[in-house]
Structures are given as C-alpha cells and as structure tokens.
Design an enzyme around this catalytic site. Structure first.
Site, PDB file in Angstrom:
ATOM      1  N   ASP A  59      35.218  31.255  -3.881  1.00 51.83           N
ATOM      2  CA  ASP A  59      34.858  31.334  -5.546  1.00 51.83           C
ATOM      3  C   ASP A  59      34.766  29.549  -5.479  1.00 51.83           C
ATOM      4  O   ASP A  59      35.111  28.610  -4.827  1.00 51.83           O
ATOM      5  CB  ASP A  59      36.055  31.406  -6.208  1.00 51.83           C
ATOM      6  CG  ASP A  59      37.342  30.762  -5.969  1.00 51.83           C
ATOM      7  OD1 ASP A  59      37.720  30.731  -4.771  1.00 51.83           O
ATOM      8  OD2 ASP A  59      38.226  30.285  -6.822  1.00 51.83           O
ATOM      9  N   ASP A  70      38.367  23.247   4.139  1.00 55.47           N
ATOM     10  CA  ASP A  70      38.405  23.204   2.511  1.00 55.47           C
ATOM     11  C   ASP A  70      39.043  21.585   2.254  1.00 55.47           C
ATOM     12  O   ASP A  70      39.511  21.450   1.227  1.00 55.47           O
ATOM     13  CB  ASP A  70      39.413  24.035   2.002  1.00 55.47           C
ATOM     14  CG  ASP A  70      39.369  24.181   0.336  1.00 55.47           C
ATOM     15  OD1 ASP A  70      38.233  23.690  -0.027  1.00 55.47           O
ATOM     16  OD2 ASP A  70      40.152  24.610  -0.212  1.00 55.47           O
ATOM     17  N   GLU A  87      40.812  30.969  -5.244  1.00 54.60           N
ATOM     18  CA  GLU A  87      41.800  29.900  -5.074  1.00 54.60           C
ATOM     19  C   GLU A  87      41.636  28.898  -6.145  1.00 54.60           C
ATOM     20  O   GLU A  87      42.752  28.191  -6.067  1.00 54.60           O
ATOM     21  CB  GLU A  87      40.969  29.235  -3.719  1.00 54.60           C
ATOM     22  CG  GLU A  87      41.895  28.246  -3.025  1.00 54.60           C
ATOM     23  CD  GLU A  87      41.569  26.513  -3.581  1.00 54.60           C
ATOM     24  OE1 GLU A  87      42.176  25.609  -3.126  1.00 54.60           O
ATOM     25  OE2 GLU A  87      40.947  26.587  -4.542  1.00 54.60           O
ATOM     26  N   HIS A 138      37.536  29.377   1.062  1.00 53.98           N
ATOM     27  CA  HIS A 138      37.679  30.375  -0.338  1.00 53.98           C
ATOM     28  C   HIS A 138      36.079  30.272  -0.780  1.00 53.98           C
ATOM     29  O   HIS A 138      35.343  29.761  -0.918  1.00 53.98           O
ATOM     30  CB  HIS A 138      38.461  29.941  -1.193  1.00 53.98           C
ATOM     31  CG  HIS A 138      38.188  28.480  -1.919  1.00 53.98           C
ATOM     32  ND1 HIS A 138      37.425  28.192  -2.846  1.00 53.98           N
ATOM     33  CD2 HIS A 138      38.730  27.328  -1.681  1.00 53.98           C
ATOM     34  CE1 HIS A 138      37.355  27.097  -3.218  1.00 53.98           C
ATOM     35  NE2 HIS A 138      38.217  26.418  -2.318  1.00 53.98           N
TER      36      HIS A 138
END
Length: 482
Positions: free
Chosen positions: A78, A169, A145, A76
């Site tokens: 962000d 992640d 996310e 992600h």
C-alpha cells in the site's frame, strides 16, 4: 508508451511502472494483491494470499543455493495517497502519472508510492529472473502498513522457514536500519453544541506547507497546518468574539498536515480587524520559518451571513483551546544517539464528526515509558477541554540485536558496493519488523532501501541512481547468503 523503459535498472523500473498503474492506497489493496498472486501463478511459484490480502510468494534457490537457508524479503504494497489541492487525480481509479526530472522519478501532483513500491518492484524483478544467484526466498508483501501496520498484525508467519529478514522499507541509501520506534494512535473527540448567529463569515485556508512523514521528517520542525490553525484561532479569539462554523485539516495521522481550513463568524465591525490579524500572523510565520516553508499561503474570503449555524461560544472556546494547547512535534531527542529523535507526536487530522470535532494523533517513541507519558499528556489535555479519547493501533519498538548474523553480511556487501561503511541506525519512523519479531522472536532483521525523499507528500521523489546502486547491493547480499 512506457515512461521508464530506458532507465536502469530497467526490469526494476518496468515492474515499478506496472504497479504504479494499479490504484493501491491503504485499505484499497485487493487489486495489487491479486496482481501479485497472478504474477506468482504465471511463474508456477507457490503463493499464499490471506483474508486481508497479504501475499507470500516462495521461490526456490538458484543453482548451487538449492539447500541454503531461505531468506525473507519484505515490503508493503500500500501507499500513502496525497495530492496537490488543485489535482483532479482519483486514487481509487487512476494510475500514477510518472515522469523523470533531474535524476528523480516523480508522480505528477501526487505521492509517488516509492514508499514502498520500490520493495515490491525489486522483489518481483528478483523472482522474474533466472540468472540472479540467490538462496530460496520467501517474499512477504503486507497491506495497510501506512494505517497502522494492520497487515503485519494479521499475517501468519508460521509458514516461513527463513530466519534472516531483509525489510526493503528504508528511505536512506547510506544507512542500514537495525531498530525503530514503537507507536500508538490516539483520537480526541471534543463534543460540539451549536447555535445560530448572523455576521461576517471569514473562511481561512492554510496551504502550501511541505508536510512529510511524521516519523522521518518530524525533527525538521516543518509547519503543521492543524497546529498553526489552532494558534491563529486562539490569537483571534483573545481579541474578538468568534464563532467556529467549520474546521478540518490534514489527511492522515502519519502525515504532517499540509493544509487546514476553518470558517468563523464575527461581528461585522470586527471583520476588518480579524483579517488584519490573519495577515499579520502569515507574516510572523514566514519570519519564523526563515524560508523553510516557501509555499506557505493563507487564503481569506469574507461573506455576510444571516442565521448561520455555528459552534456555540463555549464549544468554540473549547475546540480552539484544545488545538492551541495540545502537544505536537518532536518531544525528546535520544540520549544514546546524538541528534536522533526519540519521542514525538503528530496532530495529523482534524475532522468534523456528527458528535464533535475529532483530532487524530500518532505518537512515536523508542522508549515505552516516554510513549506512555505523551499518551497520558494528550489524554489529559483532551479531558481538560471536555473531550474523550480512544486508543488504537499500538505497535512495539524494534530492539537492536547485537548478535545479528545478517547485519555483518549486509555490512560487508555494502562496503564492497559503496567502498565505505554504512551508517548503522535506529530510526524514529515505524517499521513492520517490530510486529514480525513479536510473532517470531527468532527473526534476524535488517532494513535497507534507496533514497526516497519527502515521502507521504506530493513532493515525494525516488533517486534513480540510488535505486540502481541499491539493487546491486541487494543482489550481492543475496549472493552472499549461501
């Protein structure tokens, strides 16, 4: 001048430095999304940017891999935006101030965005290279996310041909993650009535707590400033008549609250007693934490006030009672995996709204019935104190796949790079794989990543040596996916 130009792997950190110059907090992803689109177009790669700013980039396989099954890489774009109370950093305008210290990459007085900027940097490095062997890759960059996986909820995965999905992640190099908890958000609203009183105004600030990710760090029993403030206010309210005039704390529901502020008004002859009670509670907390919250500070300021607007006596009792009574923290350990968190909730934020005091919770569990139990418990406490609740952002757990074809490939590569077996784990934090599997049940997902410590806090730091090893591992996994 580049801060990271001499750090290996140089290309990964070059891209990390580039994206760190672009503000990319949750709900502010247009600029980083456009950067990714430009990156793809500059290299004549097929790219899709959807209406919420998710980006998918397609790169053909290298020589000898042209006809291999595509592999999906995912992260992600962000980041959580946290900073110290005295920082003047503006996450809407300023790039991060990166620096290296003791083998770690950090950002001055702010979160680093290693979660999940390192996935973006690794994927860009792969697609920028002509000499890293790999099958066709379909790189999925999602938005928001950190706010509830809104990008993963909105994305159309029907354009993807790959079935093996590597999510970058995870924040522990020693593990391969093969499942995660589900979650749900709950907002309590306690209505407020006001009146006017005179007396001694006492402003209380709890600050300096370690905080951290409400999934990854919840088992560490770190102090939650919102709950601590509720405890302090309830203790004071049992000994003297107090009126709340202001209360707020925390920044996001997925971050353990590091700071909370409250203002109360008391009779002038009670002020000295109340200040003494605050100091006593500060000492109690330091004893209870046994040195594990070394930065904990409780600031107190008193002023005489005349005709100040405050919460009514009844409202004060209800708000204080709610904050003292509401559950928080680790609720259940796993009965299958020793020491693993199963169910928790985090009282992330307390805010004053026009129509009341709002408290935001993030509830997590790998067992759906337990998640529902905690949701009902918070709802019951909310209603008992005259409030109402709103449910949002429900996301499913990612269930372990015993028949995974990707996991053995990654285990073998891990053993080759690290000379030992990885830990195969199911984590308590949420990952987007659960939502992806809801859209594409045929996906075979594994999550990995380098060591990123104290994510979601201004103490966040990325282990540089771990990043180099993780990059070599990822390259080997892709080489073996032929």
């Amino acid at each position: 001048m580049s801060v990271l130009s001499e750090i290996e792997p140089k290309e990964v950190f070059r891209f990390f430095e580039e994206i760190s110059a672009i503000p990319r907090g949750s709900m502010d992803t247009k600029r980083i999304s456009d950067y990714l689109v430009k990156f793809a177009k500059d290299r004549d790669l097929k790219v899709i940017q959807d209406e919420v700013n998710n980006v998918i980039i397609f790169q053909p396989g290298t020589e000898g891999y042209e006809d291999s099954e595509p592999v999906i890489l995912q992260g992600h774009m962000d980041m959580v935006c946290e900073k110290t109370s005295d920082s003047d950093h503006d996450f809407k305008k300023d790039g991060l101030k990166l620096y290296v210290e003791d083998g770690y990459l950090k950002a001055k007085d702010t979160t680093l965005g290693g979660d999940d900027g390192i996935a973006v940097a690794m994927a860009l490095t792969l697609m920028d290279s002509n000499d890293i062997p790999h099958p066709p890759v379909e790189v999925v960059f999602t938005v928001d996310e950190e706010l509830g996986m809104d990008g993963a909820e909105a994305i159309d995965l029907s354009v993807l041909k790959g079935k093996k999905l590597i999510n970058i992640d995870s924040e522990e190099e020693r593990t391969l993650t093969v499942g995660c908890a589900g979650g749900v958000r709950y907002q309590s609203l306690i209505p407020v009535e006001k009146e006017t009183v005179s007396g001694e105004k006492i402003e209380i600030q709890i600050k300096g707590l370690l905080g951290g990710h409400s999934g990854e760090e919840i088992h560490r029993q770190r102090g939650n400033a919102n709950k601590m403030m509720g405890r302090l206010l309830y203790h004071m309210e049992s000994k003297a008549e107090i009126y709340l005039s202001e209360i707020y704390g925390g920044s996001k529901d997925n971050v353990i609250a590091m700071e909370a502020v409250a203002s109360i008004v008391v009779a002038e002859n009670d002020a000295e007693k109340i200040v003494s009670m605050i100091r006593d509670m500060e000492a109690i907390w330091n004893t209870e934490f046994m040195g594990e919250e070394p930065g904990l500070t409780v600031n107190v300021q008193t002023t005489k006030e005349k005709d100040i607007e405050v919460f009514s006596k009844d409202t004060t009792k209800r708000v204080v009672g709610f904050l003292a009574a509401c559950p928080n923290g680790l609720q259940e350990y796993s009965r299958k995996v020793a020491g693993a968190a199963e169910t928790s909730l985090n009282l992330g934020t307390v805010e004053m709204k026009e129509n009341g005091v709002e408290a935001a919770f993030l509830i997590r569990s790998s067992v759906d019935s337990r998640k529902q139990q905690i949701l009902e418990q918070v709802d019951a406490v909310t209603k008992a104190f005259g409030g109402t609740g709103t449910i949002s952002s429900t996301y499913p757990a990612w269930q372990y796949n015993p028949d995974s074809q990707l996991r053995p490939i990654m285990e073998a590569a891990y053993k080759e790079v690290y000379k030992k077996d990885p830990e195969i784990c199911i984590i308590h934090g949420g990952l987007e794989c659960g939502l992806f599997l809801g859209k594409r049940p045929d996906l075979d997902c594994v999550s990995c990543g380098p060591d990123v410590l104290d994510i979601h806090s201004f103490n966040e730091r990325l282990d540089i040596a771990s990043t180099q090893r993780s990059w070599e591992f990822l390259k080997l996994v892709l080489k073996n996916c032929k």
